[in-house]
Design an enzyme around this catalytic site. Sequence first.
Site, PDB file in Angstrom:
ATOM      1  N   SER A  61       0.971  -1.165  -0.126  1.00 51.06           N
ATOM      2  CA  SER A  61       0.070   0.010  -0.035  1.00 51.06           C
ATOM      3  C   SER A  61       0.752   1.289  -0.035  1.00 51.06           C
ATOM      4  O   SER A  61       1.992   1.086   0.461  1.00 51.06           O
ATOM      5  CB  SER A  61      -1.078   0.053   1.239  1.00 51.06           C
ATOM      6  OG  SER A  61      -1.386   1.297   1.558  1.00 51.06           O
TER       7      SER A  61
ATOM      8  N   TYR B 125      -2.365  -1.160  10.353  1.00 54.60           N
ATOM      9  CA  TYR B 125      -2.523  -1.168   8.842  1.00 54.60           C
ATOM     10  C   TYR B 125      -1.160  -1.088   8.257  1.00 54.60           C
ATOM     11  O   TYR B 125      -0.503  -1.708   7.436  1.00 54.60           O
ATOM     12  CB  TYR B 125      -3.751  -0.666   8.118  1.00 54.60           C
ATOM     13  CG  TYR B 125      -3.882  -0.833   6.902  1.00 54.60           C
ATOM     14  CD1 TYR B 125      -4.614  -2.172   6.232  1.00 54.60           C
ATOM     15  CD2 TYR B 125      -3.385   0.012   5.874  1.00 54.60           C
ATOM     16  CE1 TYR B 125      -4.851  -2.385   4.910  1.00 54.60           C
ATOM     17  CE2 TYR B 125      -3.595  -0.037   4.373  1.00 54.60           C
ATOM     18  CZ  TYR B 125      -4.291  -1.256   3.941  1.00 54.60           C
ATOM     19  OH  TYR B 125      -4.377  -1.565   2.789  1.00 54.60           O
TER      20      TYR B 125
END
Length: 245
Positions: free
Chosen positions: A133, A146
């Site tokens: 990401s 995350y």
Amino acid sequence: MMNLAGKRVLIAGGASGIGAATAEAYRQAGAETAVFDISFKAKRSGEGRLELPVDLSDAAAVDAAFARLWRHWDGLDVLVNNAGVELVATLEETTEAAWDRLMGVNLKSVFLCCKAALPKLKQSRGCIVNTASQLAFVGAGSFTAYTASKAAVVNFTRSLALETAAYGVRVNCICPGAIDTPLLRRQFEGKRGPQGTIDDLVGLHPLGRLGRPEEIANCILFLSSPLASFVTGSAMLADGGYTIQ
Ligand SMILES: NC(=O)c1ccc[n+]([C@@H]2O[C@H](COP(=O)([O-])OP(=O)(O)OC[C@H]3O[C@@H](n4cnc5c(N)ncnc54)[C@H](O)[C@@H]3O)[C@@H](O)[C@H]2O)c1
């Protein structure tokens, strides 16, 4: 259109969003696909494709799924590790169970699938693409766990690329910005998301829009193709400019 005819591609986490678009893109390029995903209800196979219900955070389930895969194919050319869950929570809100689930899906699944697939990838001089990401490179409030999981995927990718280079196995990761998928939409269900509204999120991307799953699929295909034959250990950003500001 890229020609990947005859390539055997496993997408781990490919029933929805980026993974589903990636599986479709490989099929359009002529590849055979196998998809592991927890959301499948039952095994399905047909016309150059196999779908298996698998919890990729569970080592025994992953072992069983690979045993099934090796009865379907006797080798593998490309592994795409794409399964992911989000966790929108501050550190104080994050429970141990939520942390373990997030790391299980976003990080441990990558370890388990790479380990299971590597012997076959060494034989085929194949490659791995992991989905990280853009949040691997920057902080984001309420995404503490995350961001940690995705940063770990980036450095796992780099180190594994070093381990496998001598076998001709390339390992890369793709780092998407905000992509319009069910995972992203869930963050805004009935409320303002951690980054305000969807319009606020769009404003964080200099290209002025969310990305589309197909745009990430194209990057994954590129990284696994002969066009990227000298690319290994890289973390390719496809984030509409999110991280350059
Ligand atoms: N959408 C974004 O904005 C964005 C941005 C950066 C990175 N990513 C990453 O891209 C990947 C795909 O996300 P998406 O947005 O397409 O989400 P999505 O929810 O549409 O797809 C995620 C897939 O992973 C599967 N999955 C979840 N837990 C699993 C488990 N335990 N075992 C097997 N499969 C499991 C889901 O069933 C689903 O098919 C994820 O790794 C995500 O973290 C997404």
